[in-house]
Design a protein around this motif. Sequence first.
Motif, mmCIF file in Angstrom:
data_model
loop_
_atom_site.group_PDB
_atom_site.id
_atom_site.type_symbol
_atom_site.label_atom_id
_atom_site.label_comp_id
_atom_site.label_asym_id
_atom_site.label_seq_id
_atom_site.Cartn_x
_atom_site.Cartn_y
_atom_site.Cartn_z
ATOM 1 N N CYS A 11 -9.679 -1.024 -5.262
ATOM 2 C CA CYS A 11 -8.704 -0.967 -4.174
ATOM 3 C C CYS A 11 -9.038 -2.037 -3.149
ATOM 4 C CB CYS A 11 -8.740 0.412 -3.520
ATOM 5 S SG CYS A 11 -7.678 0.503 -2.080
ATOM 6 N N CYS B 28 -3.077 4.717 -3.812
ATOM 7 C CA CYS B 28 -4.351 5.245 -3.332
ATOM 8 C C CYS B 28 -4.819 6.356 -4.259
ATOM 9 C CB CYS B 28 -4.194 5.786 -1.913
ATOM 10 S SG CYS B 28 -5.671 6.627 -1.332
ATOM 11 N N HIS B 29 -6.137 6.383 -4.519
ATOM 12 C CA HIS B 29 -6.689 7.447 -5.365
ATOM 13 C C HIS B 29 -6.808 8.763 -4.621
ATOM 14 C CE1 HIS B 29 -7.477 4.569 -8.440
ATOM 15 N NE2 HIS B 29 -8.387 3.908 -7.742
ATOM 16 N N PHE B 30 -6.991 8.675 -3.305
ATOM 17 C CA PHE B 30 -7.258 9.901 -2.544
ATOM 18 C C PHE B 30 -6.302 10.009 -1.365
ATOM 19 C CE2 PHE B 30 -11.193 8.216 -4.352
ATOM 20 C CZ PHE B 30 -11.511 9.247 -5.224
ATOM 21 N N PRO C 238 -5.983 1.241 -7.599
ATOM 22 C CA PRO C 238 -4.926 2.252 -7.589
ATOM 23 C C PRO C 238 -3.563 1.594 -7.809
ATOM 24 C CG PRO C 238 -5.657 1.801 -5.351
ATOM 25 C CD PRO C 238 -6.550 1.000 -6.251
ATOM 26 N N CYS D 200 -12.850 4.067 -6.001
ATOM 27 C CA CYS D 200 -12.039 3.030 -5.363
ATOM 28 C C CYS D 200 -12.580 1.642 -5.699
ATOM 29 C CB CYS D 200 -12.048 3.200 -3.858
ATOM 30 S SG CYS D 200 -11.577 4.844 -3.339
ATOM 31 N N PHE E 224 -8.382 -2.244 -0.134
ATOM 32 C CA PHE E 224 -8.671 -1.735 1.202
ATOM 33 C C PHE E 224 -10.043 -1.074 1.288
ATOM 34 C CE2 PHE E 224 -7.755 1.708 4.496
ATOM 35 C CZ PHE E 224 -7.922 0.862 5.573
ATOM 36 N N ARG E 225 -10.746 -0.976 0.181
ATOM 37 C CA ARG E 225 -11.923 -0.099 0.172
ATOM 38 C C ARG E 225 -13.032 -0.532 1.130
ATOM 39 N NH1 ARG E 225 -16.099 -2.512 -2.391
ATOM 40 N NH2 ARG E 225 -15.563 -4.049 -3.968
ATOM 41 N N MET F 162 0.834 -1.198 0.000
ATOM 42 C CA MET F 162 0.000 0.000 0.000
ATOM 43 C C MET F 162 0.870 1.250 0.000
ATOM 44 S SD MET F 162 -2.987 -1.260 -0.055
ATOM 45 C CE MET F 162 -4.151 0.033 0.344
ATOM 46 N N ASN G 268 -1.008 7.124 2.706
ATOM 47 C CA ASN G 268 -2.028 6.122 2.425
ATOM 48 C C ASN G 268 -2.977 5.968 3.608
ATOM 49 O OD1 ASN G 268 -3.234 3.350 2.087
ATOM 50 N ND2 ASN G 268 -2.064 3.543 0.195
ATOM 51 N N PRO G 269 -4.286 5.968 3.366
ATOM 52 C CA PRO G 269 -5.234 5.838 4.477
ATOM 53 C C PRO G 269 -5.011 4.575 5.301
ATOM 54 C CG PRO G 269 -6.385 6.478 2.483
ATOM 55 C CD PRO G 269 -4.974 6.208 2.088
ATOM 56 N N ALA H 37 -13.106 5.755 1.311
ATOM 57 C CA ALA H 37 -13.458 5.059 0.072
ATOM 58 C C ALA H 37 -14.585 5.766 -0.672
ATOM 59 C CB ALA H 37 -13.867 3.628 0.393
HETATM 60 S S1 SF4 Z 1 -7.923 3.998 -3.103
HETATM 61 FE FE1 SF4 Z 1 -9.803 4.550 -2.049
HETATM 62 S S2 SF4 Z 1 -10.266 2.784 -0.774
HETATM 63 FE FE2 SF4 Z 1 -8.152 2.555 -1.429
HETATM 64 S S3 SF4 Z 1 -7.000 3.464 0.225
HETATM 65 FE FE3 SF4 Z 1 -7.330 5.091 -1.271
HETATM 66 S S4 SF4 Z 1 -9.191 6.093 -0.593
HETATM 67 FE FE4 SF4 Z 1 -9.103 4.166 0.488
#
Ligand code: SF4
Lengths: 356, 329, 345
Positions: free
Chosen positions: C305, C336-338, C323, C318, C307-308, C251, C265-266, C314
Amino acid sequence: MSTAAVATPEPAPATSPRAFLDVRDLHVHFPTEDGLVRAVDGLSFSVERGKTLGIVGESGSGKSVTSLSILGLHKGTRAKITGEIWLDGVELVGMSNEDVRKLRGQQMAMVFQDPLSALHPFYTVGDQIIEGYRVHNKVNKATARKRAIEMLERVGIPTPNKRVDDYPHQFSGGMRQRAMIALALVCNPQLLIADEPTTALDVTVQAQILDLMKDLQKEFNSAIIIITHDLGVVAEVADDLVVMYGGKCVEDGTVEDIFYSPRMPYTWGLLSSMPRLDRLRQERLTPIPGTPPSLINVPSGCAFHPRCSYKSLVPGETCRTEVPQLAEIEGGHRTRCHLSKEDKERIWTEEVKPKL
Amino acid sequence: MFRYIIRRLIGVLILMVVISFITFLLFFAIPSNPAALSCGKGCTPTVIKATEHKMGIDEPILVQYGKYMKGLVTGRTFGEGTAVNKCPAPCLGFSFKTDQPVLGMITDAFPITLSISIGAFVLWIFFGISTGVISALKKGTIIDRVTMFVTLATVSLPSFFTGLMLLYFIVIKYGLMTFPSYVGFLDNPYDWAKNLLLPWITLAFLFAALYTRLTRANMLETMGEDYIRTARAKGLSERKVIFKHGLRAALTPIVTIAGLDLGGLLGGAVITESVFNFNGLGRLVVRSSTDLDLPVLVGVTVLAAFFIVMLNFLVDLLYAAIDPRVRLV
Amino acid sequence: MTTPSSTATPEAPKQTGDPLLRVEGLRKYFPIKRGIIFQKKVGDVKAVDGVSFTVSSGETLGLVGESGCGKSTTGRLLNRLLEPTDGKVFFDGKDVSHISASDMRPLRRDIQMIFQDPYSSLNPRHNIGTIVGAPFRIQNIKTEQGVKRSVQELLERVGLNPEHYNRYPHEFSGGQRQRIGIARALALRPKMIICDEPVSALDVSIQAQVINLLEDLQNEFNLAYIFIAHDLSVVRHISDRVAVMYLGKIMELTDRDRLYQEPVNPYTHSLLSAVPVPDPHKEGRRERIILTGDLPSPVNPPSGCVFRTRCYKAQQKCKEEMPQLLEVAPGHWSACHFPEEKQLI
Ligand code: SF4
Ligand SMILES: Nc1ncnc2c1ncn2[C@@H]1O[C@H](COP(=O)(O)OP(=O)(O)OP(=O)(O)O)[C@@H](O)[C@H]1O
Ligand SMILES: Nc1ncnc2c1ncn2[C@@H]1O[C@H](COP(=O)(O)OP(=O)(O)O)[C@@H](O)[C@H]1O
Ligand code: SF4
Ligand SMILES: [Mg+2]
Ligand SMILES: [Mg+2]
C-alpha cells in the motif's frame, strides 16, 4: 496625517504601554506613481505574552505590511509610517534602523509564507540558522552549530545532525517551513510573527505546523501573531482576532466573539462565503458581491459600503460619507460599522447565523 | 563528478570533430579556386592542377578531411619527390599564401589575443560589476541615473570608434604614450601591460557598460527576493545582507555570460586588434579570409570553437560549484 | 458542424447508459533520464499509476489529494495534453487514449480546461476579445452572429461587462480573470471542463462568486466537471462524487456525502481530520490524526500500500500486498486492507 499625536505625547496613562506588544494608530502609506497607497490606516491592537493574535483579511488588506512595520523592515524605504509600536515597553516607530535591527531576530522574529523562496538557495539550512544565532550571540561556530541542530530537532526534523548540512531545496515543503520556524526561534524571541505560515502547504502538513507552533508557544511563552486568510486556521490557534478590510481593522475581539457573535457585515460575509466541513452542505454559497477595494482609491465613508447589503438600514448617506469609528460592543469586542447595536444583533441572529 | 567530467570531455571531443567537419565543408565548398588565385595571371591549367595537387585539394572532400584529421594526430607530408614539406604531429597544414605551417602562425598570434582578452576581461568585470552594484543600491538617485545614461551611450559606441579616439587623443594629440605595439609578457611584463593598456580599455569599455546594466538588473531582482527579506528579519547588518546574501545570488547568472564572452574573444578580438595593429588571431582570420587561405581559416575557426566549447564546460563546473541546486549528472 | 449556440434541451433525461467519460487503469510515467549525449533511462516518476473512474454528463467529480499526488497530470491526460503511458480513456463512447493529433480537434472542443493561476494563464498582449474568441478561430468556426457578438454574449454570461471586449488582462482583478478563463472554456459549448484548482488563488469572498458561477453554468449547459482542488471544503461543496488520490493512485471514490460522513479509507480520515474548521470550540474537542513525515517520492513509491509509511493502521500485510480499489458498498470504492468503521463528524 495625524502626526500631532506623535509629536506631543498624550497624558501619561495612554503612553505607558499596557500590553507586551501594543500597536497604536499605525498608519503605513506608500507614495507611488499612481497615488498614495494607504496600506495600513489607523490600526491598533495588542498582544500579551503566551497569547496568539490572529489577523485575517483578504489579500491586499494590509496584513503583511503591518507585520513588516512591526519588524521595522520598512525603515529606509519610501514608506511613511506614523503611530506607535510598543514592544516590551520600548517604542519602535521612532527608533533608529540600527537599534531596531538589533531587536530583529532577537526579540521579535518572523516566519514567511513561502519557505522555499524565503530561504537562501545557496546556503545550507544549518548555515542560515547559525548565522541568525551568531548575529545576536557572541559564540563560536561550533556552539552555534550545536544550537542549530538542537533547534532542528525541536521542530521535528528527523536526523537533524545530518540534515543540518542540507540545502533548502533538499527539504520538502513541510520541512522547509519547520526549518524556517527553527530559524525564527533560534534566539528565543518573545514575539513571533507568522505571515501565512501554512498557506503554501498541504492540509496534512498544515496540521503538523500548527501543532508545532502551539507546542512551541507553551514552551517559550512567546506572543504570536498569525496572519492568514483561512478562518479555520485562526479558529484553531488564535485567542484574539483582528479582521482587516481596506487597511483598517473592522472588527476585533476574542475568537469566541468573532466566530459566535460577529457584529459587522464584512465578517458575516467572510463567514457565509466559505464552504465549511463542520456544517451540512449548503445548496448555494453566499458570496460578498463586488471586489476588494484598491488602497489608492479607498471608498469614502465605510470602505466596505460598495459591497455591503445592509447599508440601507443606516439612515441617510452616512455609510457613504462618514468613516465609522471602531466602537466597543461589549467587553473588548469592537466593530467599525454605523449599524445600531440592536440591528447588528438582530441581523446576526435572525438572518446570518441560521444560514451558516 | 569525475565521471561527469570525463563524459563532458568526450562530448567536447565529439563536438570538435563535428565542428571541424562542418567548417571544412563550408570553406572547401567555396566555389573560387585557391590554386588559381595563388598562381596569378597567365596561369596555365597544368600549373593550376599541379598547385592543386600540392595543396592537396584535388581529392574528394571526404578524403581531404580524413587526411587532415590524420595529420592532426600523426603528422603529414605534403608534395612528392624533392618538393616534400614535412608537417609534424598536430599538423594543421601549410598556409596557401605563405607556405608557413599553420600551427606556427596560430601559436604566434594566440598570445597576443590572449593578452588582450584576459586584461580587458579583468577590467570590465571589475568596473562593470562594481558600478552595477552601486547603481542598483542607489536606484533612482542621481548616481544611478547618470550611470544608466552613460552606459546606454557606451553600449551604442562601436569599439573601433573608442579605440580610434583613444589613439587620437592619448597618442597623437597629447603624446602621453607611444603607439602601442605588442611586447611579450615574459620579455618585459611592464612594457607588456603598458602597451596593452589602450587595447584593454577599448575592449573593456563596451563590455563594462553591458555588465553594469546586467549586474544592476540582477542585483535589483535579487534584492527583491524573499530570502533577502529573511536575512533582514534575522537582524543582519545591511552590509552582510547585500554582500553575503544579495551579491552572491546576483552574480551567478553573470558567470555564464562572462564565460561565453571570454570564450568568444579568445577566438580573436578582431576590431581591437585591427585598430591597434596587433597581429592576434582576429587579424589572422581577417587576412586569411581575404586571401582565401583555407588551412589557416579552418585552423583558427576550430580553435575559436574549441575555446567557446571549453569555456562553456568550465562555466558549467563553476556554476555547479556556486549553486548547490545544480547537479552535474 | 453544429452551431455552438445550440444547447441541450432542458427536459433531456439524465443519461443512464454509458457515462460521458470512462477511464480505465490510466498511467503516466515520466522517465528520468541521465546523460548528455547518450541518454539512458534511470527510473520513472510514477505520476499517475492505474487510475479508473467515470464521469457522467452534468456531474462533477472532485479530485483531491496532497500536492504532487497526480491530480493535474490526470487532468492533462484526459484532454490529451499528455499522452498516457498505459490505460484507456473513453470519451462519449470513443477510445481517445491514443488518437492522433488530427482526430484530437473534436476532442479539444468537447473537453476544455480552466487553470489555477488567473495571472499567467492569459496572454498579457492579447485583449479579452482575442482571448475569448481564440477557440472559434482555432477551430475555424463561424457563429451565426459573428465572433464578436458571441464573445460578448459569453462575457455577459460569466458576469463581465461586454464592453470589456477591448481591454487587456492586467486591467482585471484575479476573480475577473478567472471569469475570462471560464468564458474562453465555454466558447465552444464543451461537454466537459477540467477545472484545475480554479479558485485556489482567489480570496474567499471571490471564490464563492466563481463557484456559484460554475454551478449555474453546469445546470444551464449540462456540463460535466472534473474539479481538481486541495481545499476539501470547496470540493465537498461543488462535487457530486469525490476521488481521493495519493501518490498516483485513487484511495477512495464515492458520493460526496458518503465520503465526508463515512469514509472508510484511513487516508481519507487523516485528510479530513487535518482540515481546521472555523469553530473555536469544536477545534479543541476534535480528535485529530496528525500524519507524520512527508509524502514519499513518486519515483520510489512504498511497496504494497502506497500510504503505509504514514498510515496509523499499517500492518505487515500492507507492506506485502497492494490493496485493490474495491467496491465496499454500492458506489463506494476504497483501496485498503483494514477499512475504518467509525463515523466521522
Ligand atoms: S492498506 Fe494498510 S497501510 Fe494502506 S491504508 Fe489500509 S491500513 Fe493503511
Ligand atoms: N513597497 C510597497 N509599495 C507600494 N505599495 C505596497 C508596498 N507593499 C505593499 N503595498 C500595497 O499595500 C497593500 C497591502 O499589502 P499586503 O502585502 O499587506 O497585503 P496582504 O493583506 O498581506 O495580502 P496577501 O494576502 O495577498 O499577501 C497592497 O495594496 C499592496 O499593493
Ligand atoms: N513533465 C514532468 N516531468 C517529470 N515529472 C512530472 C512532470 N509533470 C509532473 N510531474 C510529477 O508528477 C507528480 C504529479 O504531478 P501533478 O499532477 O502536477 O501534481 P498535483 O497533484 O499537485 O497537481 C509530481 O511528483 C510531479 O513532480
Ligand atoms: S458602516 Fe454601513 S456600509 Fe459599512 S459595514 Fe456598516 S452598514 Fe455596511
Ligand atoms: Mg500577504
Ligand atoms: Mg496541480
